[in-house]
Design an enzyme around this catalytic site. Structure first.
Site, short mmCIF file in Angstrom:
data_model
loop_
_atom_site.label_atom_id
_atom_site.label_comp_id
_atom_site.label_asym_id
_atom_site.label_seq_id
_atom_site.Cartn_x
_atom_site.Cartn_y
_atom_site.Cartn_z
N LYS A 111 0.85 -1.18 0.00
CA LYS A 111 0.00 0.00 0.00
C LYS A 111 0.89 1.24 0.00
O LYS A 111 1.91 1.28 0.70
CB LYS A 111 -0.90 -0.02 1.23
CG LYS A 111 -1.92 1.11 1.29
CD LYS A 111 -2.85 0.93 2.49
CE LYS A 111 -3.89 2.03 2.58
NZ LYS A 111 -4.83 1.83 3.71
N SER A 121 -9.93 -0.23 7.25
CA SER A 121 -9.40 -0.09 5.89
C SER A 121 -8.69 -1.31 5.34
O SER A 121 -8.30 -1.31 4.18
CB SER A 121 -8.45 1.12 5.82
OG SER A 121 -9.19 2.31 5.91
N SER A 174 -9.58 2.08 2.97
CA SER A 174 -8.72 2.79 2.05
C SER A 174 -7.75 1.89 1.30
O SER A 174 -7.09 2.33 0.36
CB SER A 174 -7.92 3.85 2.82
OG SER A 174 -7.07 3.25 3.78
#
Length: 483
Positions: free
Chosen positions: A76, A175, A151
């Site tokens: 990420k 997330s 996210s």
């Protein structure tokens, strides 16, 4: 090769069925071919990945046997990666090349993982849909007109589409778990302090936690074993030995006490997801678990408490992005105030600005006691609810999300509607306990997830329950068509 799980890949590499370089080249080809449909990657590090794969093959040839040696993953894009852009999906950091590796990146590189690149996300991890990214929204591979969750939506979409077998994510209010649920994956948020946050760009420091996303509980156990551990560079890291997560996977569930909070099954939950959750309960009963109704009475206060605490911490953390030291700087500032104002106005997107404003207001003179202190008191009540519940049960089970994936843009004009999608996940962050989401079925062809919560540092128990469930079901093996 792309259909293999991370654990399958580990076994195949050990048996020399293929080399790390062959696997890396195959997946890089899939990313080039298929990711334009998904927008799951921000940066693909092809040259670095091939160099890491060749190095892993050389280490195997020299006699090393680590399970993750040569295994492909991606990070990420809030984990700093030395020499590679680390953007947080924001214009503010579009030009930022990290000068060092985050501890998580360093740990996974040390065991020989091959990083294929940096994954798209909501800007500064703020969102539940992966629509706030400066680089555009990520599409859900199960339905390209829908969100993958956020996210960590880029991580989830890339794994679900079989571009990579596993990835890192971060979880501030769900997330990791929420996108895992919306894309048919297994995702784990560890106990706060279990995985180092050093080098992970902060959103809300008392809530953020890195963790793994993959297709199975076994894969998450494999990845977490290398990610977790004490880090002296992180003042919130807990100095406690890392469990052997793989060793606990095959323990029987006889005697397991499962709690069902009545508050999880209220009016806001899609009844079809509720039915899927109850079907999971029946499977766990067959495996020897007992079920008990429990109560988490302060769940109703979780959303307002979270959306005071998280923006307050964000407003403080993001004050460092001022156009002076690094990141976006406006053109031709006339003075220091102009530099600050225009750099931040141009560099941050709408959702980030919204949360900075909310957080700054909550921390301002005259409102700090009324909002921030009150929210922290509610946070303690939520933690106490879990402490009481875990005196009666071993794990808590419920839905991960109230609804399946929604259409792209559907909630863009109503932030509160998007915030409500986090109702079941944010309590784990407020309390600091571990949580896991695993595939639990489909509603109208869209995946839904079940969430498991456990006491502090009981990640092994969550992985054990999920693994045993995945031995008697096949939801986690289902793949989206077209990929």
């Amino acid at each position: 090769m792309h259909n293999l799980t991370l654990s399958d890949i580990a076994r195949a590499l050990a048996e020399k069925t293929f080399s790390a370089e062959e696997l890396t080249r195959s997946l890089l080809g899939r990313i080039q071919q298929l990711d334009p449909q998904l927008n799951s990657f921000i940066t693909v590090t092809e040259a670095q990945a091939l160099a890491q794969a060749k190095a892993a093959d050389a280490r195997r040839a020299a006699g090393e046997t680590g399970a993750l040696l040569g295994a492909p993953i991606a990070h990420k894009d809030l984990f700093c990666t030395q020499g590679v852009r680390t953007s947080c999906a924001s214009k503010m950091l579009d030009n930022f090349i990290a000068p060092y590796n985050a501890t998580v990146v360093e740990k996974l590189a040390a065991v020989g993982c091959v990083s294929l690149g940096k994954l798209n996300m909501d800007e500064f991890a703020m969102g539940s849909a992966n629509e706030s990214s400066h680089y555009g929204p990520v599409k859900n591979p199960w339905d390209l007109t829908r969100v993958p969750g956020g996210s960590s939506g880029g991580s989830a979409a890339a794994i679900a589409a079989r571009l990579i077998p596993a990835a890192t994510g971060s979880d501030t209010g769900g997330s990791i778990r929420q996108p895992a649920a919306l894309t048919n994956l297994t995702g784990l948020k560890p106990t706060y302090g279990r995985v180092s946050r050093w080098g992970m760009i902060a959103y809300a420091s008392s809530l953020d936690q890195g963790g793994p996303l993959a297709r199975t509980a076994e894969d998450c156990a494999l990845l977490l074993g290398s990610m977790a551990g004490f880090d002296p560079k992180d003042s919130t890291s807990v100095d406690q030995p890392v469990d052997d997560y793989l060793a606990s996977l095959n323990q029987p569930l006889s005697g397991l006490r499962v709690g069902l909070p009545k508050e999880y099954f209220g009016a806001g939950l899609d009844s079809r997801i509720g039915a899927a959750i109850l079907a999971v309960v029946e499977e766990l009963k067959k495996l020897g678990a007992t079920v008990k109704d429990i109560s988490l009475p302060n769940l109703q206060h979780a959303i307002p408490a979270y959306y005071v605490i998280a923006p307050a911490e964000a407003s403080s953390n993001l004050s460092r992005f001022d156009g002076v030291r690094y990141g976006h700087r406006c053109d031709s500032p006339v003075n220091l105030e102009d530099l600050y104002k225009r750099s931040r106005a141009e560099g941050f997107g709408a959702e980030v600005k919204r949360r900075i404003m909310v957080g700054t207001y909550a921390l301002s003179a005259g409102y700090y006691d009324a909002y921030y202190i009150k929210a922290q008191k509610i946070r303690r009540l939520i933690k106490n609810d879990f402490v009481s519940a875990f005196n009666e049960v071993d794990v808590i089970l419920g839905p991960t999300t109230p609804n399946p994936a929604w259409k792209l843009g559907e909630k863009s004009s109503d932030p509160v509607a998007a915030y409500l999608e986090d109702i079941y996940t944010i309590t784990a962050n407020l309390a600091g306990i571990p949580g896991l989401s695993m595939p639990a079925g489909f509603v109208d062809g869209l995946p839904v997830g079940v969430q498991l919560l456990a006491p502090y540092f009981q990640e092994g128990r969550l992985l054990n329950v999920a693994h045993q469930y995945q031995q008697v079901t096949d939801w986690h093996t289902q793949a989206p068509s077209g990929f």
